[in-house]
Design a protein around this motif. Structure first.
Motif, PDB file in Angstrom:
ATOM      1  N   HIS A  75       0.838  -1.192   0.000  1.00 23.46           N
ATOM      2  CA  HIS A  75       0.000   0.000   0.000  1.00 23.46           C
ATOM      3  C   HIS A  75       0.876   1.246   0.000  1.00 23.46           C
ATOM      4  N   GLY A  76       0.262   2.381  -0.233  1.00 22.18           N
ATOM      5  CA  GLY A  76       0.983   3.648  -0.286  1.00 22.18           C
ATOM      6  C   GLY A  76       0.160   4.668  -1.052  1.00 22.18           C
ATOM      7  N   LEU A  77       0.809   5.744  -1.467  1.00 23.05           N
ATOM      8  CA  LEU A  77       0.114   6.778  -2.223  1.00 23.05           C
ATOM      9  C   LEU A  77      -0.313   6.241  -3.587  1.00 23.05           C
TER      10      LEU A  77
ATOM     11  N   ARG B 187       5.519   0.930  -5.211  1.00 29.73           N
ATOM     12  CA  ARG B 187       5.286  -0.086  -4.188  1.00 29.73           C
ATOM     13  C   ARG B 187       6.567  -0.819  -3.806  1.00 29.73           C
TER      14      ARG B 187
ATOM     15  N   ALA C 189       4.649  -1.572   5.002  1.00 32.69           N
ATOM     16  CA  ALA C 189       5.156  -0.259   5.401  1.00 32.69           C
ATOM     17  C   ALA C 189       4.462   0.181   6.689  1.00 32.69           C
ATOM     18  N   VAL C 190       5.058   1.141   7.372  1.00 35.91           N
ATOM     19  CA  VAL C 190       4.486   1.646   8.625  1.00 35.91           C
ATOM     20  C   VAL C 190       3.505   2.768   8.298  1.00 35.91           C
ATOM     21  N   ASN C 191       2.215   2.443   8.343  1.00 36.76           N
ATOM     22  CA  ASN C 191       1.207   3.466   8.082  1.00 36.76           C
ATOM     23  C   ASN C 191       0.688   4.044   9.396  1.00 36.76           C
ATOM     24  N   ALA C 192      -0.340   4.855   9.310  1.00 32.93           N
ATOM     25  CA  ALA C 192      -0.828   5.589  10.481  1.00 32.93           C
ATOM     26  C   ALA C 192      -1.312   4.674  11.600  1.00 32.93           C
ATOM     27  N   ARG C 193      -1.803   3.481  11.257  1.00 31.90           N
ATOM     28  CA  ARG C 193      -2.352   2.582  12.275  1.00 31.90           C
ATOM     29  C   ARG C 193      -1.426   1.415  12.591  1.00 31.90           C
ATOM     30  N   HIS C 194      -0.226   1.461  12.090  1.00 30.74           N
ATOM     31  CA  HIS C 194       0.734   0.384  12.332  1.00 30.74           C
ATOM     32  C   HIS C 194       1.132   0.366  13.804  1.00 30.74           C
TER      33      HIS C 194
ATOM     34  N   LYS D 230       4.080   2.545  14.810  1.00 28.93           N
ATOM     35  CA  LYS D 230       4.058   3.947  14.403  1.00 28.93           C
ATOM     36  C   LYS D 230       4.453   4.898  15.528  1.00 28.93           C
TER      37      LYS D 230
ATOM     38  N   CYS E  25       8.155   9.484   8.103  1.00 26.79           N
ATOM     39  CA  CYS E  25       8.648   8.519   7.106  1.00 26.79           C
ATOM     40  C   CYS E  25       9.394   7.384   7.800  1.00 26.79           C
TER      41      CYS E  25
END
Length: 218
Positions: free
Chosen positions: A119-121, A130, A187-192, A195, A200
């Motif tokens: 996932h990502g932008l 990715r 990847a480390v997203n907002a809910r990881h 986090k 970044c």
């Protein structure tokens, strides 16, 4: 104060906040087994002051002599980078890192590892990015690589040889297989769960996966 005055061998982790160009000068020659870093991409993020990749190159040209100085013979430098994007033009930063590090005598590239994430932008005018890369260099040709520390389960763990002298025996290493140079790590997203406040942040699993160049017990 020199880092040696602050460092304690009985601590699992010691953090030194500050400018890396100042801190690294306090580290003794040939004292580091493994350096892992993910430098700023010079894209104007909140923790950066530059927006062009020429500055990225200049910063690395300034840093690499110090990295070589502090790295032990046989030690490793692992550099995790992605892409510099400006006006929809993409520059692969691992190419720039290799071009810079590759000029250093006695520094050898051992792996170009692809870190892929799901996932990502979402891009509108190009394929969404990715993956990023990890470049693993060693100082010298004699180095440690503790494969058993990073093995992953075999694809077919119970598979056995059906002919020859090994008939009936496991066809793969019972400790697991070499993980290869393509790593799928979220990847480390907002809910990881890992986090923090850093915008970044990259996951612990990246470090855990590249610890094998470090001598055991270090």
């Amino acid at each position: 104060m020199p880092l040696s005055k602050k460092y304690a061998h009985d601590r699992q982790c010691v953090l030194y906040p500050g400018d890396c160009f100042k801190l690294i000068k306090s580290i003794p020659d040939e004292s580091i087994d493994l350096t892992i870093s993910s430098p700023p991409y010079c894209m104007g993020k909140e923790y950066e002051t530059s927006t062009n990749y020429e500055d990225f190159i200049n910063l690395h040209e300034k840093l690499i002599p110090e990295l070589l100085r502090i790295t032990k013979p046989g030690g490793s430098i692992c550099w995790q980078v992605g892409f510099h994007v400006a006006s929809s033009v993409v520059t692969p930063l691992d190419y720039l890192v290799y071009s810079t590090f590759g000029k250093c005598e006695g520094l050898y590239l051992r792996n170009r590892i692809i870190w892929t994430f799901g996932h990502g932008l979402h891009c509108q005018k190009r394929f969404s990015g990715r993956h990023e890369t990890v470049l693993w260099f060693t100082k010298g040709k004699d180095f440690d690589f503790n494969l058993d520390d990073v093995r992953v389960p075999q694809k077919y763990p119970g598979k056995r040889s059906y002919k020859g002298s090994n008939k009936g025996r496991p066809s793969g290493n019972p400790k697991g297989k070499n993980p290869g140079d393509v790593w799928e790590i979220p990847a480390v997203n907002a809910r990881h769960s890992e986090k923090t406040g850093h915008p970044c942040q990259f996951p612990h699993a990246i470090v855990q996966s590249i610890r094998c160049p470090c001598p055991r017990g270090q």
